[in-house]
Motif scaffolding. Structure first.
Motif, PDB file in Angstrom:
ATOM      1  N   VAL A  62      22.142  60.670  73.229  1.00 22.59           N
ATOM      2  CA  VAL A  62      21.944  59.466  73.442  1.00 22.59           C
ATOM      3  C   VAL A  62      22.641  58.956  74.628  1.00 22.59           C
ATOM      4  O   VAL A  62      22.183  58.198  75.532  1.00 22.59           O
ATOM      5  N   GLY A  63      23.951  58.949  74.738  1.00 21.57           N
ATOM      6  CA  GLY A  63      24.729  58.565  75.816  1.00 21.57           C
ATOM      7  C   GLY A  63      24.433  59.093  77.026  1.00 21.57           C
ATOM      8  O   GLY A  63      24.407  58.470  78.055  1.00 21.57           O
ATOM      9  N   SER A  64      24.063  60.372  77.228  1.00 26.72           N
ATOM     10  CA  SER A  64      23.803  60.939  78.337  1.00 26.72           C
ATOM     11  C   SER A  64      22.310  60.372  78.989  1.00 26.72           C
ATOM     12  O   SER A  64      22.195  60.340  80.289  1.00 26.72           O
ATOM     13  N   GLY A 125      29.052  61.671  76.988  1.00 27.06           N
ATOM     14  CA  GLY A 125      27.820  61.687  77.121  1.00 27.06           C
ATOM     15  C   GLY A 125      27.374  60.615  78.316  1.00 27.06           C
ATOM     16  O   GLY A 125      26.607  60.705  79.060  1.00 27.06           O
ATOM     17  N   LEU A 126      27.731  59.479  77.990  1.00 24.95           N
ATOM     18  CA  LEU A 126      27.396  58.391  79.158  1.00 24.95           C
ATOM     19  C   LEU A 126      27.904  58.787  80.444  1.00 24.95           C
ATOM     20  O   LEU A 126      27.303  58.738  81.418  1.00 24.95           O
ATOM     21  N   PHE A 130      25.717  59.846  83.809  1.00 19.47           N
ATOM     22  CA  PHE A 130      25.921  58.904  84.880  1.00 19.47           C
ATOM     23  C   PHE A 130      26.343  59.628  86.128  1.00 19.47           C
ATOM     24  O   PHE A 130      25.888  59.303  87.361  1.00 19.47           O
ATOM     25  N   PHE A 131      27.310  60.568  86.012  1.00 18.06           N
ATOM     26  CA  PHE A 131      28.031  60.801  86.996  1.00 18.06           C
ATOM     27  C   PHE A 131      28.350  62.430  87.079  1.00 18.06           C
ATOM     28  O   PHE A 131      27.670  63.052  88.023  1.00 18.06           O
ATOM     29  N   ASN A 166      23.428  67.675  78.848  1.00 23.53           N
ATOM     30  CA  ASN A 166      22.562  68.128  79.986  1.00 23.53           C
ATOM     31  C   ASN A 166      21.140  68.077  79.516  1.00 23.53           C
ATOM     32  O   ASN A 166      20.339  67.636  80.719  1.00 23.53           O
ATOM     33  N   ALA A 167      20.848  68.271  78.619  1.00 23.19           N
ATOM     34  CA  ALA A 167      19.365  68.167  78.236  1.00 23.19           C
ATOM     35  C   ALA A 167      18.690  66.849  78.290  1.00 23.19           C
ATOM     36  O   ALA A 167      17.552  66.548  78.729  1.00 23.19           O
ATOM     37  N   ALA A 168      19.616  65.819  77.853  1.00 23.71           N
ATOM     38  CA  ALA A 168      19.062  64.181  77.905  1.00 23.71           C
ATOM     39  C   ALA A 168      19.175  63.767  79.214  1.00 23.71           C
ATOM     40  O   ALA A 168      17.913  63.344  79.578  1.00 23.71           O
ATOM     41  N   ALA A 169      20.087  64.174  80.045  1.00 25.41           N
ATOM     42  CA  ALA A 169      19.951  63.960  81.395  1.00 25.41           C
ATOM     43  C   ALA A 169      18.789  64.490  82.183  1.00 25.41           C
ATOM     44  O   ALA A 169      17.946  63.960  82.977  1.00 25.41           O
TER      45      ALA A 169
END
Length: 232
Positions: A62-64, A125-126, A130-131, A166-169
């Motif tokens: 979720v964070g990613s 994750g965030l 983001f970076f 990685n999957a989320a991003a």
């Protein structure tokens, strides 16, 4: 570890004018396969604390995704300059605490362990969405320093969470058209090979060896991110 930094640097050198989100998405399309392969190999040989790791990995997902959405809207220049300083602090602390991460002695259990792991998963994750650079090292460091894991168990746990981040991003950036699949899939082959080899060596030599590798990787990250932040 941190193959993302190498591929990111290569893409940036070849495509200096490309949008940051596209470079990040292409990196994720390669790095997720190596991270997932390492996570699977670790999980077969290391006793994973799944009760804490699954919720942490889901929050990392979720964070990613939120972080990846943010990178499509805002630049990450402030993180680029802060990163080498933060990594230097991690390195100096690790060097000063020579026994840190050599013994596996989890500090928490039950809900307390789950809450601590979830805090790590969400925050990194965030950052990862983001970076990106250094996310794996930050996960390992926090699992060692805060959770009381040794470096081998911390690395195994970090791979589980990192696979989900990685999957989320990748999902979000791919949906927005920020992935060059023809480059990412080629890089993925090398990423998987390197991850499998590194995981075998880590499992063979144990926590002490992983600690040395961690120090080397963080040192390289400091040099790389400092050059990117202050010399370009």
């Amino acid at each position: 570890m941190e193959m993302l930094v190498v591929t990111g640097a290569s893409l940036l050198a070849v495509f200096p004018g490309a949008p940051p989100a596209t470079l990040l998405g292409t990196n994720k399309s390669a790095s997720i396969w190596g991270t997932a392969a390492a996570a699977a190999q670790f999980s077969q040989r290391v006793q994973m604390r799944w009760g804490a790791l699954w919720p942490a990995a889901l929050l990392g997902f979720v964070g990613s995704m939120l972080g990846a959405w943010g990178v499509t809207l805002f630049p990450g220049d402030f993180l680029r300059r802060a990163l080498p300083v933060i990594l230097l602090g991690v390195l100096l602390y690790t060097l000063a605490r020579k026994d840190m991460g050599r013994l596996h002695a989890p500090r928490f259990s039950g809900r307390a362990e789950t809450l601590a792991a979830c805090t790590i998963g969400l925050s990194i994750g965030l950052y990862d969405g983001f970076f990106g650079p250094g996310a794996g090292s930050f996960l390992v460091f926090l699992f060692v320093r805060w959770m009381g894991y040794d470096f081998l168990n911390a690395s195994a746990s970090a791979k589980i969470i990192n696979t989900l981040t990685n999957a989320a991003a990748l999902i979000l950036l791919a949906a927005k058209g920020h992935v060059w699949w023809h480059y990412g899939l080629v890089m993925a082959v090398a990423n998987v090979a390197g991850s499998l080899l590194g995981t075998r060596v880590a499992l063979k030599h144990g926590a002490g060896f992983v600690r040395v590798v961690f120090i080397v990787v963080v040192s390289a990250l400091i040099l790389k991110t400092a050059c990117d932040a202050f010399l370009k």
